[in-house]
Scaffold this motif. Sequence first.
Motif, PDB file in Angstrom:
ATOM      1  N   ASP A   1       0.825  -1.205   0.000  1.00 58.97           N
ATOM      2  CA  ASP A   1       0.000   0.000   0.000  1.00 58.97           C
ATOM      3  C   ASP A   1       0.861   1.258   0.000  1.00 58.97           C
ATOM      4  N   LEU A   2       2.107   1.095   0.372  1.00 58.50           N
ATOM      5  CA  LEU A   2       3.076   2.189   0.438  1.00 58.50           C
ATOM      6  C   LEU A   2       4.425   1.595   0.075  1.00 58.50           C
ATOM      7  N   ILE A   3       5.127   2.198  -0.883  1.00 58.74           N
ATOM      8  CA  ILE A   3       6.430   1.698  -1.301  1.00 58.74           C
ATOM      9  C   ILE A   3       7.516   2.534  -0.630  1.00 58.74           C
ATOM     10  N   GLN A   4       8.448   1.844   0.004  1.00 57.74           N
ATOM     11  CA  GLN A   4       9.526   2.539   0.707  1.00 57.74           C
ATOM     12  C   GLN A   4      10.795   2.548  -0.132  1.00 57.74           C
ATOM     13  N   ILE A   5      11.406   3.730  -0.249  1.00 58.91           N
ATOM     14  CA  ILE A   5      12.708   3.872  -0.887  1.00 58.91           C
ATOM     15  C   ILE A   5      13.751   3.937   0.223  1.00 58.91           C
ATOM     16  N   PRO A   6      14.687   2.981   0.275  1.00 61.09           N
ATOM     17  CA  PRO A   6      15.655   2.953   1.374  1.00 61.09           C
ATOM     18  C   PRO A   6      16.543   4.197   1.405  1.00 61.09           C
ATOM     19  N   ALA A   7      17.022   4.521   2.596  1.00 61.33           N
ATOM     20  CA  ALA A   7      17.852   5.713   2.766  1.00 61.33           C
ATOM     21  C   ALA A   7      19.096   5.672   1.879  1.00 61.33           C
ATOM     22  N   PHE A   8      19.749   4.513   1.810  1.00 62.39           N
ATOM     23  CA  PHE A   8      20.959   4.416   1.000  1.00 62.39           C
ATOM     24  C   PHE A   8      20.679   4.655  -0.485  1.00 62.39           C
ATOM     25  N   LEU A   9      19.427   4.522  -0.902  1.00 60.72           N
ATOM     26  CA  LEU A   9      19.081   4.607  -2.326  1.00 60.72           C
ATOM     27  C   LEU A   9      18.232   5.831  -2.666  1.00 60.72           C
ATOM     28  N   CYS A  10      18.181   6.808  -1.771  1.00 62.29           N
ATOM     29  CA  CYS A  10      17.280   7.944  -1.993  1.00 62.29           C
ATOM     30  C   CYS A  10      17.715   8.841  -3.143  1.00 62.29           C
ATOM     31  N   ARG A  11      18.939   8.659  -3.643  1.00 68.77           N
ATOM     32  CA  ARG A  11      19.403   9.438  -4.795  1.00 68.77           C
ATOM     33  C   ARG A  11      19.308   8.649  -6.103  1.00 68.77           C
ATOM     34  N   GLN A  12      18.806   7.403  -6.035  1.00 65.56           N
ATOM     35  CA  GLN A  12      18.751   6.554  -7.227  1.00 65.56           C
ATOM     36  C   GLN A  12      17.560   6.956  -8.091  1.00 65.56           C
ATOM     37  N   THR A  13      17.815   7.728  -9.103  1.00 67.38           N
ATOM     38  CA  THR A  13      16.751   8.316  -9.924  1.00 67.38           C
ATOM     39  C   THR A  13      15.843   7.260 -10.537  1.00 67.38           C
ATOM     40  N   ASP A  14      16.415   6.239 -11.166  1.00 68.72           N
ATOM     41  CA  ASP A  14      15.584   5.235 -11.836  1.00 68.72           C
ATOM     42  C   ASP A  14      14.685   4.502 -10.851  1.00 68.72           C
ATOM     43  N   LEU A  15      15.172   4.270  -9.639  1.00 61.52           N
ATOM     44  CA  LEU A  15      14.373   3.588  -8.624  1.00 61.52           C
ATOM     45  C   LEU A  15      13.175   4.445  -8.220  1.00 61.52           C
ATOM     46  N   ILE A  16      13.397   5.717  -7.973  1.00 58.03           N
ATOM     47  CA  ILE A  16      12.306   6.609  -7.582  1.00 58.03           C
ATOM     48  C   ILE A  16      11.292   6.757  -8.712  1.00 58.03           C
ATOM     49  N   LEU A  17      11.778   6.911  -9.939  1.00 57.83           N
ATOM     50  CA  LEU A  17      10.862   7.080 -11.072  1.00 57.83           C
ATOM     51  C   LEU A  17      10.001   5.837 -11.269  1.00 57.83           C
ATOM     52  N   ALA A  18      10.616   4.660 -11.187  1.00 50.46           N
ATOM     53  CA  ALA A  18       9.859   3.418 -11.374  1.00 50.46           C
ATOM     54  C   ALA A  18       8.819   3.246 -10.279  1.00 50.46           C
ATOM     55  N   ALA A  19       9.190   3.537  -9.039  1.00 49.10           N
ATOM     56  CA  ALA A  19       8.241   3.414  -7.927  1.00 49.10           C
ATOM     57  C   ALA A  19       7.096   4.400  -8.080  1.00 49.10           C
ATOM     58  N   ALA A  20       7.401   5.616  -8.493  1.00 50.12           N
ATOM     59  CA  ALA A  20       6.368   6.642  -8.656  1.00 50.12           C
ATOM     60  C   ALA A  20       5.366   6.261  -9.735  1.00 50.12           C
ATOM     61  N   ARG A  21       5.833   5.619 -10.785  1.00 48.66           N
ATOM     62  CA  ARG A  21       4.952   5.262 -11.907  1.00 48.66           C
ATOM     63  C   ARG A  21       3.946   4.178 -11.549  1.00 48.66           C
ATOM     64  N   THR A  22       4.136   3.472 -10.445  1.00 51.01           N
ATOM     65  CA  THR A  22       3.194   2.411 -10.063  1.00 51.01           C
ATOM     66  C   THR A  22       1.853   2.968  -9.609  1.00 51.01           C
ATOM     67  N   GLY A  23       1.820   4.245  -9.243  1.00 53.17           N
ATOM     68  CA  GLY A  23       0.588   4.824  -8.719  1.00 53.17           C
ATOM     69  C   GLY A  23       0.424   4.646  -7.226  1.00 53.17           C
ATOM     70  N   LYS A  24       1.400   3.995  -6.578  1.00 50.56           N
ATOM     71  CA  LYS A  24       1.371   3.831  -5.134  1.00 50.56           C
ATOM     72  C   LYS A  24       2.061   5.027  -4.471  1.00 50.56           C
ATOM     73  N   PRO A  25       1.639   5.396  -3.274  1.00 44.60           N
ATOM     74  CA  PRO A  25       2.369   6.442  -2.555  1.00 44.60           C
ATOM     75  C   PRO A  25       3.753   5.946  -2.172  1.00 44.60           C
ATOM     76  N   LEU A  26       4.693   6.894  -2.026  1.00 43.96           N
ATOM     77  CA  LEU A  26       6.076   6.557  -1.716  1.00 43.96           C
ATOM     78  C   LEU A  26       6.474   7.132  -0.365  1.00 43.96           C
ATOM     79  N   ASN A  27       7.286   6.374   0.352  1.00 40.52           N
ATOM     80  CA  ASN A  27       7.954   6.874   1.538  1.00 40.52           C
ATOM     81  C   ASN A  27       9.445   6.869   1.229  1.00 40.52           C
ATOM     82  N   ILE A  28      10.010   8.048   1.018  1.00 39.37           N
ATOM     83  CA  ILE A  28      11.424   8.166   0.673  1.00 39.37           C
ATOM     84  C   ILE A  28      12.196   8.508   1.942  1.00 39.37           C
TER      85      ILE A  28
END
Length: 278
Positions: free
Chosen positions: A109-136
Amino acid sequence: MSISPVRIADFEVGRGGLLLIAGPCVLESYEIALQCANFMKNIAQKLGFSYVFKSSFDKANRTSLRSYRGPGLKEGLKMLARIKEDAGVPVTSDIHEPWQSEPAAEVLDLIQIPAFLCRQTDLILAAARTGKPLNIKKGQFVSPWDMYYAVEKARASGAKGILLTERGYTFGYRNLVVDMRAFPIMRGFGVPVIFDATHSVQLPGGASGASGGQREFVAPLARAATAVGIDGIFMEVHPEPEKALCDGPNSLPLAEVEGLLRVIKDLHEVIKRYALFP
């Protein structure tokens, strides 16, 4: 900037209430996960928190190759789906690679972006495109001001909601410190802000091939962050932290959770009553 509320399941974060994200660091067994989910759900309902169960299906950033990582994506998502159904709670977990976004979004229901990966552009973009809210989660090496760019990346890909989580900043070797300025700074980006009370007391890599922790500072830091102004609290909990397979030294025993959350709730109400936190 006004806060953009984030809808998770059937509630919204950022409208004055408090979100609780909690569970064991990593999925160890279905029984432990369900015990934690039911325990935390009951306390959240009693005290008036919204609740999301958190546990990782894979800890890809463990200090040592010998450390337990979890059941993996396929089995971990199956377990999280069972927890979601049996406990009746929303669930979250972290992803580490862009390809994991789609299968994770089928359960989480919520996708978490790990702290070590918060600068990983492709990871954030892919997660955002799912339509799920993100916790960065803010990286231990990133200033609160620079988290604006992580928010910008997620918004550019149409993220349906964004939370930012503070979890401490590197302060010399194997130590973290929490800068209380981070909460109003990041909230100024128009997103709800969460405080990770247990990862903030980690001693990264400080336990001979694993991370240590200073659990005694969880409560004072949580109280301080609440007084500054937060939209939610994140904590890793376990029935027996000394037996936990990951992050035991900084996890909170279930027996200590309710007392701390009562204080956090009371402090939050005081802050709102005096209009110190919009």
